[in-house]
Design a protein around this motif. Sequence first.
Motif, short mmCIF file in Angstrom:
data_model
loop_
_atom_site.label_atom_id
_atom_site.label_comp_id
_atom_site.label_asym_id
_atom_site.label_seq_id
_atom_site.Cartn_x
_atom_site.Cartn_y
_atom_site.Cartn_z
N SER A 67 3.26 4.81 -16.26
CA SER A 67 3.94 3.62 -15.74
C SER A 67 4.50 2.80 -16.87
CB SER A 67 2.97 2.76 -14.94
OG SER A 67 2.50 3.48 -13.83
N ALA A 68 5.59 2.12 -16.60
CA ALA A 68 6.20 1.24 -17.60
C ALA A 68 5.83 -0.20 -17.27
CB ALA A 68 7.71 1.42 -17.60
N PRO A 69 5.69 -1.06 -18.30
CA PRO A 69 5.46 -2.48 -18.02
C PRO A 69 6.63 -3.03 -17.21
CG PRO A 69 5.23 -1.98 -20.39
CD PRO A 69 5.83 -0.77 -19.74
N GLY A 70 6.35 -3.85 -16.21
CA GLY A 70 7.41 -4.45 -15.40
C GLY A 70 8.01 -3.51 -14.37
N ALA A 71 7.37 -2.36 -14.15
CA ALA A 71 7.90 -1.40 -13.18
C ALA A 71 7.74 -1.94 -11.75
CB ALA A 71 7.16 -0.08 -13.31
N VAL A 72 8.46 -1.33 -10.82
CA VAL A 72 8.39 -1.69 -9.41
C VAL A 72 6.96 -1.46 -8.89
CG1 VAL A 72 9.02 0.60 -8.54
CG2 VAL A 72 9.64 -1.41 -7.22
N VAL A 73 6.61 -2.13 -7.80
CA VAL A 73 5.28 -2.00 -7.19
C VAL A 73 4.97 -0.53 -6.87
CG1 VAL A 73 6.21 -2.44 -4.88
CG2 VAL A 73 3.79 -2.79 -5.29
N ASN A 74 3.70 -0.13 -7.13
CA ASN A 74 3.27 1.24 -6.85
C ASN A 74 1.80 1.19 -6.52
OD1 ASN A 74 2.68 3.94 -6.75
ND2 ASN A 74 3.22 4.39 -8.88
N VAL A 75 1.43 1.65 -5.33
CA VAL A 75 0.03 1.55 -4.91
C VAL A 75 -0.82 2.68 -5.48
CG1 VAL A 75 0.53 0.26 -2.81
CG2 VAL A 75 0.52 2.77 -2.75
N THR A 76 -0.17 3.68 -6.08
CA THR A 76 -0.90 4.84 -6.60
C THR A 76 -1.74 4.48 -7.82
OG1 THR A 76 1.03 6.12 -6.05
CG2 THR A 76 -0.59 7.19 -7.43
N ARG A 77 -2.90 5.14 -7.94
CA ARG A 77 -3.68 5.07 -9.17
C ARG A 77 -4.12 6.49 -9.53
NH1 ARG A 77 -7.71 -0.03 -8.46
NH2 ARG A 77 -6.92 -0.67 -6.43
N ILE A 78 -4.45 6.69 -10.79
CA ILE A 78 -5.01 7.99 -11.16
C ILE A 78 -6.33 8.14 -10.42
CG2 ILE A 78 -5.96 9.38 -13.04
CD1 ILE A 78 -3.94 8.00 -14.87
N ALA A 79 -6.54 9.34 -9.85
CA ALA A 79 -7.70 9.63 -9.03
C ALA A 79 -7.70 8.84 -7.72
CB ALA A 79 -9.02 9.44 -9.79
N GLY A 80 -6.58 8.19 -7.42
CA GLY A 80 -6.42 7.54 -6.13
C GLY A 80 -5.72 8.49 -5.16
N ARG A 81 -5.72 8.14 -3.89
CA ARG A 81 -5.12 8.99 -2.87
C ARG A 81 -4.09 8.24 -2.04
NH1 ARG A 81 -9.36 12.93 -0.02
NH2 ARG A 81 -10.66 13.50 -1.80
N GLY B 48 11.34 2.93 0.90
CA GLY B 48 10.55 1.89 1.56
C GLY B 48 9.52 2.39 2.55
N PHE B 49 9.01 3.59 2.39
CA PHE B 49 8.01 4.14 3.33
C PHE B 49 6.66 3.46 3.20
CE2 PHE B 49 9.38 8.64 4.82
CZ PHE B 49 10.68 8.20 5.05
N ILE B 50 6.28 3.08 1.96
CA ILE B 50 4.94 2.52 1.73
C ILE B 50 5.04 1.04 1.39
CG2 ILE B 50 2.95 2.57 0.16
CD1 ILE B 50 3.05 5.58 0.29
N ASP B 51 6.07 0.68 0.65
CA ASP B 51 6.36 -0.72 0.34
C ASP B 51 7.87 -0.86 0.40
OD1 ASP B 51 4.95 -3.22 -1.52
OD2 ASP B 51 7.14 -2.99 -1.56
N GLU B 52 8.36 -1.89 1.05
CA GLU B 52 9.81 -1.97 1.30
C GLU B 52 10.63 -2.06 0.01
OE1 GLU B 52 11.52 -3.25 4.68
OE2 GLU B 52 9.72 -3.91 5.75
N SER B 53 10.00 -2.52 -1.06
CA SER B 53 10.76 -2.71 -2.30
C SER B 53 10.83 -1.45 -3.15
CB SER B 53 10.14 -3.85 -3.11
OG SER B 53 8.85 -3.48 -3.54
N ALA B 54 10.13 -0.39 -2.76
CA ALA B 54 10.05 0.81 -3.62
C ALA B 54 10.53 2.07 -2.90
CB ALA B 54 8.62 1.01 -4.10
N THR B 55 11.11 2.97 -3.66
CA THR B 55 11.50 4.29 -3.15
C THR B 55 10.71 5.35 -3.89
OG1 THR B 55 13.74 3.67 -2.50
CG2 THR B 55 13.39 5.98 -3.06
N GLY B 56 10.11 6.27 -3.13
CA GLY B 56 9.44 7.41 -3.74
C GLY B 56 10.32 8.64 -3.60
N ILE B 57 10.40 9.42 -4.66
CA ILE B 57 11.13 10.69 -4.61
C ILE B 57 10.20 11.73 -5.21
CG2 ILE B 57 13.32 11.86 -5.10
CD1 ILE B 57 14.35 9.14 -6.21
N ALA B 58 10.06 12.90 -4.57
CA ALA B 58 9.15 13.92 -5.10
C ALA B 58 9.72 15.31 -4.91
CB ALA B 58 7.78 13.81 -4.43
N VAL B 59 9.30 16.20 -5.81
CA VAL B 59 9.72 17.61 -5.76
C VAL B 59 8.50 18.51 -5.93
CG1 VAL B 59 12.03 17.12 -6.69
CG2 VAL B 59 10.15 17.62 -8.26
#
Lengths: 240, 240
Positions: free
Chosen positions: B111-125, B185-196
Amino acid sequence: MLSRAVRLFEVFGVDTPALTVSELARRAGLPVATASRLINELVSYGWLRRDASKRVRIGVRMWELASRASPTLGLREAAMPFIEALHAVVGHHVQLGVLQDHEVLFVERLSAPGAVVNVTRIAGRLPIHASSSGLVLLACGASELQESVLAGPLRAFTPNTVTEPKALRVLLAETRRNGYAFCAGFIDESATGIAVPLRGLSGRTVAALGVVVPNDDAARMQIPALLATARGISRSMRGG
Amino acid sequence: MLSRAVRLFEVFGVDTPALTVSELARRAGLPVATASRLINELVSYGWLRRDASKRVRIGVRMWELASRASPTLGLREAAMPFIEALHAVVGHHVQLGVLQDHEVLFVERLSAPGAVVNVTRIAGRLPIHASSSGLVLLACGASELQESVLAGPLRAFTPNTVTEPKALRVLLAETRRNGYAFCAGFIDESATGIAVPLRGLSGRTVAALGVVVPNDDAARMQIPALLATARGISRSMRGG
């Protein structure tokens, strides 16, 4: 029962991540029937798992539980943005080590493709007297720890490893005075390790931040970046 | 005895890394005397430890054993140089998730300082239907897994979370066709998740690589970098 389960887990290692039931039983000194029953129970909890070749491995669930509440996770999270930035500049290897059972346990490492040789692995250990991270932890550590390590044995990895107690005392005093350990060719003649202490809330050293770079005239140039990074991490830990 | 020890460990969580003996006993449903005896034994193995305030925490030794032979360590080591490079370009958050008990377990995050909100943590689900990493693992997963998740319940985090089974089926088909999941905005309206997906030796999906960036028009621009990074990691895993 619990001590037997612990013995089973202790058998796994960096080089032995997967073992058959009979190998596990033999190495743990348990009857095969006992080991087999224990393994089945631990598989049911997700603490062990069977891979495609029917060998037994550590389960993801155990990693999850250990990581979630790990004392090293806070350290790692505070340090990671700084470690990434340092790695972008230094290249090669940047790593984070903590003291465990009179050895250095490495809890984090970033490496670049084509980097100089480095024997460290994540969750791997190195002797405290031979690695730069170890010397930092030793120099900042309790005097009982120092006396116990100085009493030996002190293994030589290369002709450069300091294994003479008197010379090691001098090196520890230098490390404290300089605020870093500089180890040219101590573990592998082609590599130089440099490490600095990370200080926590109380000013106590909680970890060592180290780099492994080629053993050449340019190695000393990394010292200021390392010292600056350690200050950033320590400030961030105290703030957190 | 073993099942009781496992219950004790299960009580620790991301938000409860340190607990008193009586809290541990209560939450694990064990008599205090039993819990206390178990805790003392586990402390002697280094699997638990007592902190300065006498509360009990997971021990470093358990982390070391779990990490050493962890199935996620090889994945992490193959992926890390690529994840670092991606993170330098994308900023915000880059993370690596695996499937565990019908959820996404995050094994790595930068993660970068000042990054958008993210509820994920290492070892979190995170729930599999709501996060982009989860949707990738679900879209590439077994049909039994898909049917079980589609059978619900499907929690809504925001009005954008897809919780209707039919719409979720369409989303999974899209994810497979596109080769990525895009969740604005699936988990928080201010954030977009993209995954591959990250594919292992057999071509099977072993993990999801995701980024979390601000929910704005620029988010789609990250897709090519993510796809290219996934190819690099998959090639590196197959080579290793």
